[in-house]
Design an enzyme around this catalytic site. Structure first.
Site, mmCIF file in Angstrom:
data_model
loop_
_atom_site.group_PDB
_atom_site.id
_atom_site.type_symbol
_atom_site.label_atom_id
_atom_site.label_comp_id
_atom_site.label_asym_id
_atom_site.label_seq_id
_atom_site.Cartn_x
_atom_site.Cartn_y
_atom_site.Cartn_z
ATOM 1 N N THR A 139 18.449 7.048 19.620
ATOM 2 C CA THR A 139 17.665 7.103 18.386
ATOM 3 C C THR A 139 18.247 8.196 17.484
ATOM 4 O O THR A 139 18.949 9.088 17.959
ATOM 5 C CB THR A 139 16.178 7.349 18.697
ATOM 6 O OG1 THR A 139 16.057 8.530 19.469
ATOM 7 C CG2 THR A 139 15.587 6.174 19.467
ATOM 8 N N THR A 190 17.531 11.161 15.517
ATOM 9 C CA THR A 190 17.489 12.615 15.716
ATOM 10 C C THR A 190 17.997 12.980 17.105
ATOM 11 O O THR A 190 18.712 13.960 17.289
ATOM 12 C CB THR A 190 16.066 13.168 15.500
ATOM 13 O OG1 THR A 190 15.665 12.851 14.162
ATOM 14 C CG2 THR A 190 16.006 14.673 15.697
ATOM 15 N N CYS A 191 17.657 12.169 18.077
ATOM 16 C CA CYS A 191 18.062 12.437 19.458
ATOM 17 C C CYS A 191 19.584 12.392 19.600
ATOM 18 O O CYS A 191 20.172 13.233 20.278
ATOM 19 C CB CYS A 191 17.423 11.411 20.400
ATOM 20 S SG CYS A 191 15.625 11.295 20.231
ATOM 21 N N SER A 192 20.222 11.423 18.949
ATOM 22 C CA SER A 192 21.666 11.240 19.071
ATOM 23 C C SER A 192 22.477 12.099 18.111
ATOM 24 O O SER A 192 23.628 12.431 18.395
ATOM 25 C CB SER A 192 22.038 9.776 18.815
ATOM 26 O OG SER A 192 21.564 8.968 19.853
ATOM 27 N N LEU A 194 20.499 15.961 21.619
ATOM 28 C CA LEU A 194 21.458 15.966 22.723
ATOM 29 C C LEU A 194 22.759 16.669 22.349
ATOM 30 O O LEU A 194 23.242 17.507 23.121
ATOM 31 C CB LEU A 194 21.711 14.539 23.231
ATOM 32 C CG LEU A 194 22.717 14.392 24.379
ATOM 33 C CD1 LEU A 194 22.339 15.246 25.587
ATOM 34 C CD2 LEU A 194 22.848 12.922 24.780
#
Length: 157
Positions: free
Chosen positions: A45, A47-49, A53
Site C-alpha cells: 500500500t 504509505t507502507c511501501s 518499510l
C-alpha cells in the site's frame, strides 16, 4: 489495547523463508531480545511501501547499532504476500511477519476495520520490545504517519 509494561500475547505469526513456511510463537520469537516491531495496514500500500518499510530498511544498521537484535514488520496479510513485499523492498534485514487471520493484531487490541478496502487490518504502530515486554508503543492516529517511523523509534532508543 496493549500498554507499555505488558507482555506480548501468546499467539503465533507466520514467515515464509527460503526454507519454507515457519510458524513463530510470539513469546519465543521475542524472548531474550531487544526488538522493534512495526505494523502496517497492508503490504504494497502507498504509505507502507513508500515510507514506512523503507525507513526501517535504510535505518536497520543504526537500529542494530543501538542494541536492537530484531527488526520485524507485521501486517494482516498472508506470509506469501509479506515475503514478496519484503523482496520487492530489499528488506533483507527486516523479518516480514504475517498475521494472516489477525489474531495477533486483535490480541493487541490494535485492529481496525477498513471495510471495502481490506476488512480487518492493523492500525499503524511501532513498538520497542525488551524480552517480550512492550517498553514503548507509538500508535498512529488514523491517516497519519508521524510516530511509528524508523527515525522516531531510533531517537527513542
Amino acid at each position: 489495547m496493549i500498554e507499555q509494561g505488558q507482555k506480548l500475547p501468546a499467539v503465533t505469526l507466520s514467515e515464509l523463508t527460503k526454507d519454507g513456511m515457519v510458524t513463530h510463537e510470539v513469546a519465543e520469537l521475542f524472548a531474550n531480545k531487544k526488538a522493534v516491531l512495526f505494523a502496517v495496514p497492508g503490504a504494497f500500500t502507498p504509505t507502507c511501501s513508500e515510507q514506512h518499510l523503507p525507513g526501517y530498511v535504510v535505518n536497520a544498521d543504526k537500529l542494530k547499532a543501538k542494541g536492537v537484535d530484531l527488526i520485524a514488520c507485521v501486517a494482516v496479510n498472508d506470509a506469501f504476500v509479506m515475503k514478496a513485499w519484503g523482496d520487492d523492498q530489499n528488506a533483507s534485514e527486516i523479518m516480514m511477519l504475517a498475521d494472516g487471520d489477525g489474531s495477533f493484531t486483535k490480541a493487541l487490541g490494535l485492529e481496525m476495520d477498513t471495510a471495502g478496502f481490506g476488512g480487518l487490518r492493523s492500525q499503524r504502530y511501532a513498538m520497542i520490545i525488551d524480552n517480550g515486554v512492550v517498553t514503548q508503543l507509538n500508535v498512529e492516529e488514523p491517516q497519519s504517519f508521524e510516530v511509528s517511523n524508523a527515525e522516531t523509534i531510533l531517537d527513542s532508543l
